[in-house]
Design a protein around this motif. Sequence first.
Motif, PDB file in Angstrom:
ATOM      1  N   LYS A 150      42.523  41.524 -44.148  1.00  0.00           N
ATOM      2  CA  LYS A 150      43.250  42.067 -45.515  1.00  0.00           C
ATOM      3  C   LYS A 150      45.176  41.433 -45.404  1.00  0.00           C
ATOM      4  O   LYS A 150      45.763  40.991 -46.290  1.00  0.00           O
ATOM      5  N   TYR A 151      45.316  41.530 -43.956  1.00  0.00           N
ATOM      6  CA  TYR A 151      46.560  41.195 -43.918  1.00  0.00           C
ATOM      7  C   TYR A 151      46.992  39.523 -43.939  1.00  0.00           C
ATOM      8  O   TYR A 151      47.570  39.168 -44.363  1.00  0.00           O
ATOM      9  N   LEU A 152      45.723  39.048 -43.417  1.00  0.00           N
ATOM     10  CA  LEU A 152      45.557  37.205 -43.457  1.00  0.00           C
ATOM     11  C   LEU A 152      45.416  37.018 -45.242  1.00  0.00           C
ATOM     12  O   LEU A 152      45.919  36.095 -46.439  1.00  0.00           O
ATOM     13  N   GLU A 153      44.935  37.899 -45.999  1.00  0.00           N
ATOM     14  CA  GLU A 153      44.821  37.755 -47.751  1.00  0.00           C
ATOM     15  C   GLU A 153      46.669  38.064 -48.152  1.00  0.00           C
ATOM     16  O   GLU A 153      46.048  38.974 -49.533  1.00  0.00           O
ATOM     17  N   GLY A 154      47.050  38.819 -47.612  1.00  0.00           N
ATOM     18  CA  GLY A 154      47.922  39.209 -48.253  1.00  0.00           C
ATOM     19  C   GLY A 154      48.340  40.427 -48.204  1.00  0.00           C
ATOM     20  O   GLY A 154      49.682  40.981 -49.055  1.00  0.00           O
ATOM     21  N   GLY A 155      47.594  41.182 -47.707  1.00  0.00           N
ATOM     22  CA  GLY A 155      47.105  42.605 -48.099  1.00  0.00           C
ATOM     23  C   GLY A 155      48.543  44.016 -47.263  1.00  0.00           C
ATOM     24  O   GLY A 155      49.066  42.594 -46.499  1.00  0.00           O
ATOM     25  N   THR A 156      48.377  44.824 -48.783  1.00  0.00           N
ATOM     26  CA  THR A 156      49.677  45.216 -47.046  1.00  0.00           C
ATOM     27  C   THR A 156      49.082  46.236 -46.557  1.00  0.00           C
ATOM     28  O   THR A 156      48.100  47.122 -46.136  1.00  0.00           O
ATOM     29  N   VAL A 157      49.671  46.370 -44.835  1.00  0.00           N
ATOM     30  CA  VAL A 157      49.192  47.149 -43.931  1.00  0.00           C
ATOM     31  C   VAL A 157      49.437  48.341 -43.634  1.00  0.00           C
ATOM     32  O   VAL A 157      50.755  47.592 -43.910  1.00  0.00           O
ATOM     33  N   SER A 158      49.850  49.573 -44.201  1.00  0.00           N
ATOM     34  CA  SER A 158      50.513  51.129 -44.128  1.00  0.00           C
ATOM     35  C   SER A 158      50.698  51.248 -42.307  1.00  0.00           C
ATOM     36  O   SER A 158      50.007  50.243 -41.477  1.00  0.00           O
ATOM     37  N   PRO A 159      51.862  52.290 -42.387  1.00  0.00           N
ATOM     38  CA  PRO A 159      52.063  51.647 -40.836  1.00  0.00           C
ATOM     39  C   PRO A 159      50.868  52.329 -40.552  1.00  0.00           C
ATOM     40  O   PRO A 159      50.861  52.859 -38.840  1.00  0.00           O
ATOM     41  N   GLU A 160      50.031  53.778 -41.272  1.00  0.00           N
ATOM     42  CA  GLU A 160      48.765  54.563 -40.528  1.00  0.00           C
ATOM     43  C   GLU A 160      47.913  53.522 -39.906  1.00  0.00           C
ATOM     44  O   GLU A 160      47.740  53.622 -38.556  1.00  0.00           O
ATOM     45  N   GLU A 161      47.969  52.518 -40.666  1.00  0.00           N
ATOM     46  CA  GLU A 161      46.459  51.578 -40.575  1.00  0.00           C
ATOM     47  C   GLU A 161      47.279  50.702 -38.750  1.00  0.00           C
ATOM     48  O   GLU A 161      46.881  50.001 -38.250  1.00  0.00           O
ATOM     49  N   LEU A 162      48.087  50.647 -38.461  1.00  0.00           N
ATOM     50  CA  LEU A 162      49.307  49.892 -37.966  1.00  0.00           C
ATOM     51  C   LEU A 162      49.177  50.266 -36.358  1.00  0.00           C
ATOM     52  O   LEU A 162      48.876  50.185 -35.222  1.00  0.00           O
ATOM     53  N   ASP A 163      49.129  51.678 -36.743  1.00  0.00           N
ATOM     54  CA  ASP A 163      49.390  52.363 -35.417  1.00  0.00           C
ATOM     55  C   ASP A 163      48.427  52.285 -34.552  1.00  0.00           C
ATOM     56  O   ASP A 163      47.396  52.651 -33.846  1.00  0.00           O
ATOM     57  N   LYS A 164      47.528  52.825 -35.988  1.00  0.00           N
ATOM     58  CA  LYS A 164      45.844  52.731 -35.392  1.00  0.00           C
ATOM     59  C   LYS A 164      45.371  51.704 -34.829  1.00  0.00           C
ATOM     60  O   LYS A 164      44.917  51.345 -33.455  1.00  0.00           O
ATOM     61  N   ALA A 165      46.110  50.517 -35.282  1.00  0.00           N
ATOM     62  CA  ALA A 165      44.927  49.162 -34.708  1.00  0.00           C
ATOM     63  C   ALA A 165      45.752  48.786 -33.445  1.00  0.00           C
ATOM     64  O   ALA A 165      45.205  48.603 -32.566  1.00  0.00           O
ATOM     65  N   LEU A 166      47.286  49.152 -33.680  1.00  0.00           N
ATOM     66  CA  LEU A 166      48.110  49.160 -32.297  1.00  0.00           C
ATOM     67  C   LEU A 166      47.222  49.937 -30.536  1.00  0.00           C
ATOM     68  O   LEU A 166      47.231  49.384 -29.428  1.00  0.00           O
ATOM     69  N   ARG A 167      46.840  50.829 -31.223  1.00  0.00           N
ATOM     70  CA  ARG A 167      46.059  51.531 -30.033  1.00  0.00           C
ATOM     71  C   ARG A 167      45.134  50.553 -29.579  1.00  0.00           C
ATOM     72  O   ARG A 167      44.312  50.987 -28.729  1.00  0.00           O
ATOM     73  N   LYS A 168      43.697  50.964 -30.809  1.00  0.00           N
ATOM     74  CA  LYS A 168      43.282  49.431 -30.544  1.00  0.00           C
ATOM     75  C   LYS A 168      43.165  48.735 -29.613  1.00  0.00           C
ATOM     76  O   LYS A 168      42.638  48.285 -28.666  1.00  0.00           O
ATOM     77  N   ALA A 169      44.280  47.542 -29.660  1.00  0.00           N
ATOM     78  CA  ALA A 169      44.798  46.600 -29.089  1.00  0.00           C
ATOM     79  C   ALA A 169      45.042  46.629 -27.712  1.00  0.00           C
ATOM     80  O   ALA A 169      45.064  46.209 -26.544  1.00  0.00           O
ATOM     81  N   LEU A 170      45.493  48.174 -27.352  1.00  0.00           N
ATOM     82  CA  LEU A 170      46.465  48.502 -25.824  1.00  0.00           C
ATOM     83  C   LEU A 170      45.056  48.614 -24.910  1.00  0.00           C
ATOM     84  O   LEU A 170      45.049  48.427 -23.937  1.00  0.00           O
ATOM     85  N   ALA A 171      44.551  49.330 -25.904  1.00  0.00           N
ATOM     86  CA  ALA A 171      42.894  50.327 -24.881  1.00  0.00           C
ATOM     87  C   ALA A 171      42.515  49.084 -24.174  1.00  0.00           C
ATOM     88  O   ALA A 171      41.628  48.796 -23.059  1.00  0.00           O
ATOM     89  N   SER A 172      42.239  48.000 -25.477  1.00  0.00           N
ATOM     90  CA  SER A 172      40.990  46.347 -25.210  1.00  0.00           C
ATOM     91  C   SER A 172      41.535  45.696 -24.248  1.00  0.00           C
ATOM     92  O   SER A 172      41.246  44.634 -23.562  1.00  0.00           O
TER      93      SER A 172
END
Length: 222
Positions: A150-172
């Motif tokens: 979605k991000y690479l296609e120029g879509g808008t990433v909501s703060p909620e989506e970014l927060d969720k992905a952030l926790r996944k990035a930290l855990a991994s």
Amino acid sequence: SSVMTFTTQGKQINLIDCPGYPDYIQHSISAVNAVESALIFVHAFNGVAVNTRRTWQLAADARVVRVLVVNKIDLENINLEELLASLREHFGDQCLPFNYPLGTGPSCAGVASLLAPPADLPAKFRDTISAMANQLKEKIVEADDALLEKYLEGGTVSPEELDKALRKALASGGLCPILFLSSEKGWGVEALTDFICRNLPSPAEAPPRAGKKPGTEETKRF
């Protein structure tokens, strides 16, 4: 080591403060097996020390979330570019600033969040903050394939989506955030506690660990 507990934002935070001297590394060896996250402190002027590398490896082996905290940004003659390059050289390209000092030494005006910079951000910092924010966002969305597409296609990433992905990035381990502060002046301390509350895993969210039953070779997960 010393243990401290405090409550903020409705959450109880338990800290184990381990000595930073190499002679006391056994404190970190014990503590890393009792926590979900490791805050690894780095002196802003002195940079990466022997025990910094050893503590990093201990946390990596224990598979806990790692956060680099750069303290003493109130000191003079700090070269932030060299410091960041050194941190990435020692610990990898997954180490990226989560906030950034608005100057160093006596001229420092605190720290600014990269994902939510203040509206009155001084003009001389805007390009730096913007470039670092884009780099951080790209690293965060890499933790979620659908969000990355979605991000690479120029879509808008909501703060909620970014927060969720952030926790996944930290855990991994795909992201190791770098947070700046001055314990002497208080700059960045509130930002650090907010980061802990919002993004670091609780004991209930941490994955089970394996250990051997005393006196046997039997392995159990707990």
